[in-house]
Scaffold this motif. Structure first.
Motif, PDB file in Angstrom:
ATOM      1  N   LYS A 493       0.833  -1.208   0.000  1.00  0.00           N
ATOM      2  CA  LYS A 493       0.000   0.000   0.000  1.00  0.00           C
ATOM      3  C   LYS A 493       0.873   1.266   0.000  1.00  0.00           C
ATOM      4  O   LYS A 493       0.668   2.203   0.767  1.00  0.00           O
ATOM      5  CB  LYS A 493      -0.921   0.010   1.212  1.00  0.00           C
ATOM      6  N   ALA A 495       2.219   4.653  -1.660  1.00  0.00           N
ATOM      7  CA  ALA A 495       1.746   5.724  -2.543  1.00  0.00           C
ATOM      8  C   ALA A 495       2.899   6.133  -3.452  1.00  0.00           C
ATOM      9  O   ALA A 495       3.960   6.546  -2.975  1.00  0.00           O
ATOM     10  CB  ALA A 495       1.266   6.910  -1.727  1.00  0.00           C
ATOM     11  N   VAL A 530       4.648   0.124   5.576  1.00  0.00           N
ATOM     12  CA  VAL A 530       3.317   0.068   4.956  1.00  0.00           C
ATOM     13  C   VAL A 530       2.689   1.461   4.995  1.00  0.00           C
ATOM     14  O   VAL A 530       2.830   2.212   5.965  1.00  0.00           O
ATOM     15  CB  VAL A 530       2.423  -0.954   5.690  1.00  0.00           C
ATOM     16  N   ASN A 531       1.995   1.776   3.865  1.00  0.00           N
ATOM     17  CA  ASN A 531       1.371   3.102   3.687  1.00  0.00           C
ATOM     18  C   ASN A 531       2.423   4.207   3.540  1.00  0.00           C
ATOM     19  O   ASN A 531       2.133   5.379   3.802  1.00  0.00           O
ATOM     20  CB  ASN A 531       0.418   3.440   4.847  1.00  0.00           C
ATOM     21  N   HIS A 533       5.494   6.380   1.296  1.00  0.00           N
ATOM     22  CA  HIS A 533       5.384   7.281   0.156  1.00  0.00           C
ATOM     23  C   HIS A 533       6.689   7.286  -0.614  1.00  0.00           C
ATOM     24  O   HIS A 533       7.769   7.430  -0.030  1.00  0.00           O
ATOM     25  CB  HIS A 533       5.059   8.696   0.667  1.00  0.00           C
TER      26      HIS A 533
END
Length: 634
Positions: A493, A495, A530-531, A533
């Motif tokens: 996940k 970005a 996780v999550n 950028h």
């Protein structure tokens, strides 16, 4: 007669004063050297001869002084005979063939002659008032001394003229002998005075020649020697193959010292902790039968150097070496010899042997000094050559093992992937969401393993097989990279943000360059939480295209940043122990980018993230001003 006598006295006084001055310089420079000591002995007898000659001439006008006549003649004859012995011993020292036993015999004979002269002086006490005659009578022993020692000196000068290697010394010795010989052609006192002057001039020439050889020439040649040493260092350090290095060393050393022959003996195997044997590996003008000659430590000249770790210098091999002869025909052919150990890290790895023939010049202290300087560098060059060969062999074996292992892994992997495809086809209509998720995970792991194996093979391909050059479009490369890594991006996940400017194309291998960018982005994904950028940017910088991959992951500690591009290196870092890898990804990146005439570097702060930069030349031509700006920026 008296004007001529006055002239000869002035000549004798001036030449002897200069010779004494030169003697002081010679003894100050090296008082322990035999050549200088025997020159002092020769000059002492020459002075005695001159003093006796002066007293003889003085006795002509002062005949009323008691004892002047016999004493003057005795002193003249003793000085004359001593100078004959002195010039012979000095000549043997200059050519390096002096025998200690014969020197003792010669000076003992001179002692007997001196005793004989004192005996005559004592029994002629009643004749002390006799005037000196203009016609000198020469005793037979006086003649014998001249013909034995001056004759032997003439023979040695002619026989070993190449060893003396100085026109001044040759001229001085011959002039001295000629001066002594004049007395026998005409024993008139006036001729004897002229003979003394010739002998004094000969002594002065000898003194100046020794000064020139021992002090002036070494100082003048020091700059040339430094320059020659520099050329030799560049020549041998620019070579890689050991045999080429050794051939260069022996050839350059022979030219540097004007040596007749040079050889290098090396230890086999070249390991300090293994007791090996020493073999002649390279030779210059040495007999072919010497090649591969095995040397036993502690036996013979080379063996003694190996065992003692010390240089051995022999003025005359046949006379001075009393040990075993491990080199065939050495006693028949070797003259001056220097054998120097090649020492690295306290261990003898070889021996440098420098030889002149029996009729060649004698090596001096300056030659030994140069060789000892050179030997240290030779030892380093040889050791580094050995290490280079070992490293090449290790790299070859490692690459071979990697290729074999990769191929062995690839076959079962492809079989597993095929079975997964067949399994999915069989379960086509019965696949539940949970089963589908499990199958996708297995497929992804298999695909990941395939990429790892492919990466290993890519490193070898990039190193050995080269590239397929095409026109590359930066935007297309980023698009393909993100497409290949889409599954990994979705799982974590992450970005992804892209900033791709209008930039020129560049020349490269699209597949290989894409592999390099994939490795960087994949690393950014792996080391970002996780999550997280990631920002992927492409922009122009002068005449370059720059790829920038920035993440907000765990970062890289400063102490390991310089090593992240090394093969198989994986830095130890808290919080990332669970992340797997081969340590080859960034090594492949560096190899590929540098092959594209580019540069890769990074900026990182722990817990803040890492930014990788890849810069390659674009297809836009450089102007001169732009080239200078780029050089300054680089």
């Amino acid at each position: 007669m008296f004007p001529l006598t006055t002239v000869t006295l002035l000549i004798n006084g001036l030449t002897l004063a200069l010779a004494l001055g030169f003697l002081i310089l010679i003894l100050w420079q090296n008082p322990r050297k035999e050549q200088n000591q025997f020159f002092a002995v020769f000059l002492l007898f020459l002075i005695i001869w001159n003093v006796g000659s002066f007293l003889v001439q003085f006795g002509l006008v002062a005949a009323d002084i008691p004892g002047i006549g016999v004493f003057a003649l005795t002193l003249t004859q003793f000085g004359f005979s001593g100078a004959s012995v002195g010039i012979y011993v000095l000549t043997t020292t200059l050519i390096g063939i002096q025998s200690k036993q014969f020197r003792i015999l010669a000076f003992s004979g001179l002692g007997v002659f001196a005793g004989y002269q004192l005996f005559l002086l004592s029994i002629q006490g009643g004749l002390l008032n006799n005037a000196i005659s203009l016609d000198l009578q020469l005793p037979m022993i006086f003649v014998i001394f001249y013909f034995i020692f001056d004759g032997a000196t003439l023979f040695l000068v002619w026989r070993y003229r190449k060893k003396i290697a100085s026109v001044g010394l040759l001229a001085g010795i011959l002039l001295f002998i000629l001066g002594q010989g004049f007395i026998f052609f005409n024993p008139q006192l006036i001729v004897a005075s002229f003979a003394t002057s010739l002998g004094s001039i000969g002594g002065l020439i000898i003194a100046f020649s020794i000064i020139r050889k021992e002090i002036i020439e070494p100082l003048a040649e020091r700059e040339n020697q430094v320059e020659t040493m520099h050329r030799l260092s560049v020549a041998i350090s620019s070579q890689v193959a050991l045999d080429t290095v050794l051939d260069e060393i022996v050839g350059q050393t022979a030219r540097l010292l004007e040596a007749d022959a040079v050889g290098i003996f090396l230890k086999e195997p070249p390991k300090p902790d293994v007791q090996g044997i020493f073999l002649l590996r390279s030779g210059y003008e040495l007999p072919k039968s010497y090649m591969g000659l095995q040397i036993t430590p502690a036996k013979g000249l080379i063996g003694t150097v190996i065992d003692s770790h010390k240089t051995i210098y022999l003025e005359n091999y046949g006379r001075d070496w009393h040990g075993e002869d491990e080199l065939p025909l050495a006693r028949d052919t070797f003259g001056s010899v220097v054998a120097i150990p090649l020492i690295y890290s306290g261990h003898v790895i070889g021996v440098l042997l420098v030889v002149n023939g029996k009729h060649g010049r004698v090596f001096d202290r300056q030659d030994i000094y140069v060789l000892e300087l050179l030997s240290a560098q030779i030892a380093i060059v040889i050791t580094h050559s050995h290490l280079f060969d070992e490293q090449k062999e290790l790299d070859r074996l490692k690459s071979e093992m990697i290729r074999m292992a990769s191929h062995d892994l690839k076959n079962p992997l492809m079989g597993a992937m095929t079975q997964m495809e067949l399994l999915r086809m069989e379960l086509d209509s019965h696949i539940t969401e949970a089963v589908d998720k499990t199958l996708k995970t297995v497929e992804w792991q298999l695909e990941r393993m395939k990429r790892i194996i492919q990466g290993v093979l890519d490193v070898e391909r990039a190193s050995l097989l080269g590239f397929e050059w095409e026109i590359c479009t930066p935007a297309h490369i980023i698009e393909d990279v993100l497409a290949e890594l889409a599954h990994l991006i979705d799982n974590k996940k992450i970005a992804i943000e892209t900033h791709i400017e209008e930039v020129p194309n560049f020349r490269g291998d699209p597949k290989q360059f894409e592999r390099a960018i994939i490795n960087i982005v994949e690393n950014a994904i792996k080391f970002t939480l996780v999550n997280g950028h990631i920002v992927v940017s492409v922009y122009s910088e002068g005449q370059y295209v720059v790829f920038k991959i920035q993440d907000n992951g765990v970062g890289i500690p400063k102490e390991i940043q310089e090593r992240v591009f090394e093969r198989f290196y994986r830095g130890q870092q808290a919080g990332v122990e669970h992340i797997t890898g081969t340590g080859l990804g960034l090594s492949l990146v560096k190899t590929i980018v540098e092959s594209h005439k580019g540069k890769v570097w990074l900026e990182s702060q722990p817990q803040q993230g890492t930014t990788f930069y890849v810069r390659v030349p674009s297809l836009v031509k450089f102007s001169d001003s732009q080239k200078n700006n780029i050089k300054e920026a680089t």
